[in-house]
Design an enzyme around this catalytic site. Structure first.
Site, short mmCIF file in Angstrom:
data_model
loop_
_atom_site.label_atom_id
_atom_site.label_comp_id
_atom_site.label_asym_id
_atom_site.label_seq_id
_atom_site.Cartn_x
_atom_site.Cartn_y
_atom_site.Cartn_z
N TYR A 195 35.27 40.99 34.70
CA TYR A 195 36.28 40.26 35.48
C TYR A 195 37.40 41.20 35.91
CZ TYR A 195 39.80 40.11 31.72
OH TYR A 195 40.73 40.44 30.77
N LYS A 238 36.06 45.99 31.45
CA LYS A 238 36.80 44.73 31.49
C LYS A 238 35.81 43.57 31.47
CE LYS A 238 40.98 42.96 33.73
NZ LYS A 238 41.72 42.74 32.50
N GLU A 295 46.07 48.78 22.11
CA GLU A 295 46.72 48.16 23.27
C GLU A 295 47.11 46.74 22.92
OE1 GLU A 295 43.90 47.76 26.54
OE2 GLU A 295 42.27 47.54 25.11
N LEU A 304 41.41 49.56 27.53
CA LEU A 304 41.20 49.41 28.96
C LEU A 304 42.22 50.31 29.66
CD1 LEU A 304 39.67 47.64 31.14
CD2 LEU A 304 41.84 46.41 31.31
N1 PDD Z 1 44.48 41.88 31.40
N2 PDD Z 1 44.42 45.87 28.27
C1 PDD Z 1 43.78 44.70 28.21
C2 PDD Z 1 42.99 44.36 27.01
C3 PDD Z 1 43.87 43.80 29.29
O1 PDD Z 1 43.21 42.62 29.23
C4 PDD Z 1 44.66 44.13 30.43
C5 PDD Z 1 44.79 43.22 31.62
C6 PDD Z 1 45.32 45.37 30.43
C7 PDD Z 1 46.17 45.83 31.58
O2 PDD Z 1 45.38 46.20 32.67
P1 PDD Z 1 45.93 46.07 34.16
O3 PDD Z 1 47.19 46.83 34.24
O4 PDD Z 1 44.84 46.67 34.98
O5 PDD Z 1 46.13 44.60 34.43
C8 PDD Z 1 45.16 46.22 29.33
C9 PDD Z 1 44.43 40.91 32.47
C10 PDD Z 1 45.65 40.86 33.30
C11 PDD Z 1 44.02 39.56 31.88
O6 PDD Z 1 43.14 39.55 31.05
O7 PDD Z 1 44.56 38.54 32.29
#
Ligand code: PDD
Length: 296
Positions: free
Chosen positions: A44, A162, A194, A218
């Protein structure tokens, strides 16, 4: 104290894209044989939309392609090339050309019967869902700082993908919520990996520390923007694992993500971080991100 959560999630926009068709959300259904539903076999993305424009859309789609390739989920070219247009079409159909929103893309390996763990032969047709939701960043919390807790990182060894397997992340987020904290910071073998849906940075003596790119995290798109902004501002970056105890010695702790933006953390497990207020590095990054989003 700022409220750590907004109770109302964004107003649900009503038209979604599912497998080649735009339809009202209530009428969009997936098969009970979908491998996303049965096995979490999918990828996703969440993309921020500001004034009708997907922010860093290409970077998100590139990461999505990487995930699909790694899992060997083959999206037909004709579908893949349409995705940017589908995003724009959904923005129009859901009337989110102004203000802010998030787009959600989920692609699974598709429906296959009978249920077998190994991949279906012949290949299934991937299920493609794209939806849009109005979104309002929590400006007040970003200004005042948030509370966080640390939790054990219970996830697998491919957190760089992801995937839709978010059970440990949702359990961590729920734990945070039950303790009236904004977020959960995950710890594996005493190392900060994270947040449950964001990346973690710590500022120590003017240097920004964060976990190196690895299968344990991630590599966030927002994290990459932080690297660029730090470089422009002359803030040194060290991609080094931080120990849990380091968090409490840090001058600032910051969470970053597509829906998190740049979120200063002022308290972790009830202990104050730095002087208990958002610090100058967080402020600078917040300004920089808003400028880049064009929402300042
Ligand atoms: N999540 N780490 C994890 C585990 C995440 O699920 C996310 C983002 C990030 C940050 O990645 P980015 O800057 O590309 O959004 C780091 C999304 C927003 C979610 O699950 O809703």
């Amino acid at each position: 104290m700022s409220k750590q959560h907004s109770d109302v999630t964004g107003e649900q926009a009503s038209v979604v894209y599912l497998d080649g068709h735009f339809k009202p959300r209530e009428q969009a259904c997936i098969s009970i044989d979908d491998r996303g539903f049965l096995f979490g076999d999918g990828i996703y993305e969440v993309i921020r939309v500001v004034e009708g424009r997907p922010f860093l859309g290409d970077a998100h789609l590139e990461r999505m392609d990487h995930g699909l390739n790694t899992l060997n989920i083959r999206l037909p070219d004709a579908v893949r090339t349409r995705i940017p247009d589908i995003l724009n079409e959904l923005i129009r159909k859901n009337r989110i050309e102004t203000g802010q929103a998030t787009m959600y893309i989920q692609i699974t390996r598709g429906p296959a019967q009978p249920r077998k763990h190994f991949h279906p032969v012949p290949e299934a047709t991937p299920t493609v869902l794209i939806s849009a939701t109005a979104f309002e960043p929590n400006i007040k919390l970003q200004k005042n700082g948030a509370h966080a807790i640390t939790v054990p990182d219970l996830r697998w060894m491919r957190c760089d993908l992801k995937t839709i397997n978010l059970l440990p992340n949702t359990l961590a987020a729920q734990q945070a919520r039950e303790q009236d904290a904004f977020g959960a910071i995950m710890v594996r073998d005493d190392v900060i990996t994270e947040g449950s849906n964001n990346n973690v940075f710590a500022v120590m003596d003017g240097t920004l520390f964060t976990h190196p790119d690895s299968p344990l995290i991630l590599s966030g798109i927002t994290r990459n923007v932080v690297f660029e902004m730090a470089e422009t501002s002359g803030i040194p970056i060290k991609k080094e694992p931080l120990r849990e105890a380091d968090l409490f010695l840090a001058d600032e702790v910051i969470l970053t993500g597509t829906t998190t933006d740049i979120q200063p953390v002022i308290r972790i497990n009830g202990r104050e971080i730095g002087d208990g207020r958002p610090g100058p590095v967080a402020r600078l990054l917040q300004k920089g991100l808003r400028r880049r989003m064009g929402s300042s």
